[in-house]
Scaffold this active site. Structure first.
Site, PDB file in Angstrom:
ATOM      1  N   GLY A  45       1.810  10.997   4.595  1.00 55.67           N
ATOM      2  CA  GLY A  45       0.768  11.341   5.569  1.00 55.67           C
ATOM      3  C   GLY A  45      -0.633  10.944   5.152  1.00 55.67           C
ATOM      4  O   GLY A  45      -1.600  11.671   5.359  1.00 55.67           O
ATOM      5  N   LEU A  46      -0.717   9.751   4.540  1.00 57.74           N
ATOM      6  CA  LEU A  46      -2.018   9.171   4.204  1.00 57.74           C
ATOM      7  C   LEU A  46      -2.870  10.054   3.306  1.00 57.74           C
ATOM      8  O   LEU A  46      -4.084  10.176   3.496  1.00 57.74           O
ATOM      9  CB  LEU A  46      -2.810   8.834   5.492  1.00 57.74           C
ATOM     10  CG  LEU A  46      -2.235   7.731   6.362  1.00 57.74           C
ATOM     11  CD1 LEU A  46      -3.073   7.574   7.640  1.00 57.74           C
ATOM     12  CD2 LEU A  46      -2.199   6.397   5.615  1.00 57.74           C
ATOM     13  N   LYS A  93      -1.826  -4.621   9.820  1.00 60.91           N
ATOM     14  CA  LYS A  93      -0.461  -4.246   9.416  1.00 60.91           C
ATOM     15  C   LYS A  93       0.250  -3.568  10.576  1.00 60.91           C
ATOM     16  O   LYS A  93      -0.191  -2.533  11.077  1.00 60.91           O
ATOM     17  CB  LYS A  93      -0.498  -3.320   8.203  1.00 60.91           C
ATOM     18  CG  LYS A  93       0.902  -2.955   7.678  1.00 60.91           C
ATOM     19  CD  LYS A  93       0.813  -2.280   6.313  1.00 60.91           C
ATOM     20  CE  LYS A  93       2.186  -1.911   5.782  1.00 60.91           C
ATOM     21  NZ  LYS A  93       2.106  -1.279   4.448  1.00 60.91           N
ATOM     22  N   ASN A 112       9.858   8.434   3.496  1.00 59.48           N
ATOM     23  CA  ASN A 112       8.697   9.167   2.983  1.00 59.48           C
ATOM     24  C   ASN A 112       7.845   9.638   4.137  1.00 59.48           C
ATOM     25  O   ASN A 112       7.816   9.025   5.201  1.00 59.48           O
ATOM     26  CB  ASN A 112       7.866   8.298   2.033  1.00 59.48           C
ATOM     27  CG  ASN A 112       6.803   7.502   2.765  1.00 59.48           C
ATOM     28  OD1 ASN A 112       5.725   7.997   3.057  1.00 59.48           O
ATOM     29  ND2 ASN A 112       7.126   6.256   3.103  1.00 59.48           N
ATOM     30  N   CYS A 172       0.884   3.629  10.613  1.00 60.31           N
ATOM     31  CA  CYS A 172       1.429   4.723   9.813  1.00 60.31           C
ATOM     32  C   CYS A 172       2.263   5.635  10.713  1.00 60.31           C
ATOM     33  O   CYS A 172       1.751   6.173  11.684  1.00 60.31           O
ATOM     34  CB  CYS A 172       0.324   5.528   9.142  1.00 60.31           C
ATOM     35  SG  CYS A 172       1.018   6.910   8.198  1.00 60.31           S
ATOM     36  N   GLY A 203       7.340  -2.914  -1.697  1.00 58.30           N
ATOM     37  CA  GLY A 203       6.982  -1.508  -1.535  1.00 58.30           C
ATOM     38  C   GLY A 203       7.862  -0.570  -2.316  1.00 58.30           C
ATOM     39  O   GLY A 203       7.650  -0.329  -3.509  1.00 58.30           O
ATOM     40  N   GLY A 206      12.953   0.418   1.944  1.00 58.10           N
ATOM     41  CA  GLY A 206      13.941   0.072   0.910  1.00 58.10           C
ATOM     42  C   GLY A 206      14.822  -1.074   1.373  1.00 58.10           C
ATOM     43  O   GLY A 206      14.691  -1.574   2.501  1.00 58.10           O
ATOM     44  N   SER A 238       0.827  -1.205   0.000  1.00 54.13           N
ATOM     45  CA  SER A 238       0.000   0.000   0.000  1.00 54.13           C
ATOM     46  C   SER A 238       0.864   1.259   0.000  1.00 54.13           C
ATOM     47  O   SER A 238       1.885   1.336   0.678  1.00 54.13           O
ATOM     48  CB  SER A 238      -0.896  -0.014   1.232  1.00 54.13           C
ATOM     49  OG  SER A 238      -1.708   1.129   1.245  1.00 54.13           O
ATOM     50  N   LYS A 282      -4.025   2.124  -1.992  1.00 56.13           N
ATOM     51  CA  LYS A 282      -3.595   3.286  -1.209  1.00 56.13           C
ATOM     52  C   LYS A 282      -4.421   3.425   0.072  1.00 56.13           C
ATOM     53  O   LYS A 282      -5.657   3.344   0.041  1.00 56.13           O
ATOM     54  CB  LYS A 282      -3.748   4.539  -2.080  1.00 56.13           C
ATOM     55  CG  LYS A 282      -3.435   5.850  -1.380  1.00 56.13           C
ATOM     56  CD  LYS A 282      -1.980   5.983  -1.021  1.00 56.13           C
ATOM     57  CE  LYS A 282      -1.757   7.226  -0.152  1.00 56.13           C
ATOM     58  NZ  LYS A 282      -0.447   7.211   0.518  1.00 56.13           N
TER      59      LYS A 282
END
Lengths: 246, 305
Positions: free
Chosen positions: B72-73, B166, B69, B131, B266, B218, B21, B45
């Protein structure tokens, strides 16, 4: 968008901190001036987005002009002839050259001058009379001014320190009477041009990007038409779409 | 079925590859360059109740073998997702999709799940309690075993679809949080979300990311992800979706040996938009290399000692 391999055919310094790189290969994905490519560099995770300055479809050569602003672009200066680069090509919407019917003023600042060359060629091919106002920090940083003159453009230059052309910002080299403007450069410069000029036009934005093709939403900006991704819905926005932050 | 298929919470996948996502939008940008129906599925997303612009720019920073990154949703809100995004997705993706949902309260998670539950394309919910880029909800919930369980129970109550939770790696004891979610009715666990990271611009002495900190992902985080997948998969009875730095078919095999039933990809999608397609194409050869007949054989197959 397409992932292709381009080969470095030339990589030379053309002004202080500024390099021109010619890349040979299939350049057919670049269909508008103002589009960009996203280059994978050995030892760096994120690709580096660089705007296209010129394309020669017959010869299969693409020209990019980049300024050294960090480790990635510093590394690019070391690439020799024959180096093979993994490139995402054909990114961004680019300038619409058909939107201008008679006279165009092209305003560029720093590295933002680069895509104006391909744009000037496209406009001249359409019979548009092209003037340019280019802003640089100092005389040693000037590039493309002579090449644009050679195309037949009326070129005015401004330098912040007054070492060449008009002393001051690029807005000091414009009179605000233009009919249509195309602008590319740092945001404060573009905002100043926007405020001084009442002409319709198009502005090409820079942004720190993640992917360069619209997936990660790292370069979102707020516009009159809602949220846009600089990389995918831009980098060129029409004047009437722009909302300046702050 | 072929040698790549796996079953995730009762739904068959043609292969274990799931773009993660936030790196794959609603699929259609990638469908411009390849047929995304080659994927196992993808997680769309992160979707919230209200539209969100997300965080100020810059939202991204380069790191050694990775990136930070802080988006921020950003998303158009669940109702626009249903009216605008899912119809576009449907044109290019014809398999059950994973709906990634986020919220700032237990009720909001339940609201979003309930709103999406009627969409036939949705195979699974992936409930993001991790998040790192929002100041309420998100990882604040995911770092608390009780709060995570409350969210799982609330989503569980409004859907019969499989609920995968998650988890964040930015916690002291991920196993206890995973177990707590399993006890609350989670059908699966996905991990890891990004690691909280930070970069500083030496010239300006300011953080590179406008929101100061962001999620680090990453290849650099791959060993952390393998470790946490291993820990969680050995502690829970539900399937695990392993992710974090996966960028090759070799990584997929390693992640599955650690205990993953399916594997998220991702950051790799952002630097190589063909990453998932290439991984899927490379998998049979890598299975041959390690003398693996069927990929299901290796799930949790790591030997101890």
């Amino acid at each position: 968008m397409r992932e292709i391999i381009l080969t470095v055919a030339r990589n030379e310094k053309i002004a202080r901190g500024t390099y021109r790189m010619e890349l040979s290969g299939d350049v057919s994905d670049i269909t508008s001036p103002g589009q960009f490519i996203n280059i994978k560099l050995d030892g760096f995770f994120l690709r580096r987005p660089i705007s296209v300055s010129d394309v020669d479809c017959d010869k299969g050569v693409m020209t990019i002009i980049y300024k050294v602003v960090g480790a990635g672009t510093e590394y690019m200066t070391t690439l020799g002839d024959g180096a093979r680069l993994d490139v995402l090509s054909g990114l961004g919407n680019g300038f619409d050259a058909d939107a201008c019917k008679s006279d165009a003023l092209l305003v560029g600042g720093g590295a933002g001058v680069a895509p104006l060359y391909m744009l000037a060629k496209a406009l001249i091919a359409r019979g548009v009379r092209v003037s340019c106002a280019l802003g640089f920090g100092t005389a040693e940083e000037i590039f493309l001014a002579d090449e644009l003159r050679a195309l037949g453009c009326d070129v005015k230059v401004a330098t912040v320190d007054g070492s060449a052309g008009v002393k001051g910002f690029v807005t000091d080299a414009t009179d605000g009477s233009e009919e249509y403007i195309y602008v590319c450069g740092p945001e404060p410069m573009m905002k100043a041009v926007y405020k001084k000029s009442r002409a319709d036009g198009q502005f090409s934005f820079e942004s720190r990007m993640g992917c360069g093709f619209g997936a990660c939403l790292c370069c979102t900006c707020k516009t009159v038409m809602g949220y846009k991704r600089i990389c995918k819905d831009g980098p060129v926005l029409y004047r009437e779409e722009i909302l300046w932050e702050g | 079925m072929g040698r790549l298929n796996v079953t995730l919470c009762g739904i068959e996948l043609d292969n274990p590859i799931i773009p993660a996502s936030g790196t794959f939008g609603f699929g259609y940008e990638f469908a411009e360059i390849y047929d995304i129906n080659c994927l196992g599925t993808f997680s769309f997303k992160g979707t919230t109740k209200e539209p969100r612009l997300g965080n100020p720019l810059p939202r991204v920073a380069e790191c050694a073998s990775g990136m930070i990154n802080s988006v921020g949703l950003q998303n158009p809100g669940v109702h626009k997702v249903i009216s605008d995004e899912l119809p576009k997705m449907r044109k290019c993706f014809h398999k059950p999709v994973m709906a990634n949902i986020s919220g700032f309260s237990v009720d909001e998670y339940a609201y979003v799940a309930s709103a999406l539950d009627g969409e036939p394309d949705i195979g699974w919910f992936e409930v993001n309690v991790s998040c790192p880029n929002v100041h309420k909800g998100g990882a604040v919930i995911g770092s608390d075993a009780c709060a995570s369980a409350d969210v799982v129970r609330a989503v569980r109550a409004v859907t019969k679809k499989p609920v995968i939770v998650k988890l964040s790696p930015n916690v002291t004891d991920i196993v206890s949080i995973a177990k707590s979610c399993e006890d609350a009715g989670a059908d699966g666990i996905s991990l890891i979300n990004t690691l909280l990271g930070m970069r500083i611009d030496k010239r300006t002495r300011r953080p590179v990311i406008a929101n100061v900190m962001g999620g680090f992902s990453g290849p650099a985080v791959f060993p952390v992800a393998v470790r946490m997948v291993y820990q969680v998969a050995h502690a829970v009875g539900v399937p695990v979706v392993g992710m974090g730095g996966v960028s090759s078919a070799e990584d997929v095999v390693e992640m599955m040996l650690a205990g993953a039933t399916a594997v998220g990809v991702g950051a790799a999608n952002l630097v190589d938009p063909y990453a998932c397609k290439n991984i899927i194409n490379d998998l049979p050869g890598v299975l041959d290399k390690y003398k693996i007949g069927d990929i299901k054989e290796i799930i949790g197959g790591v030997k101890n000692g």
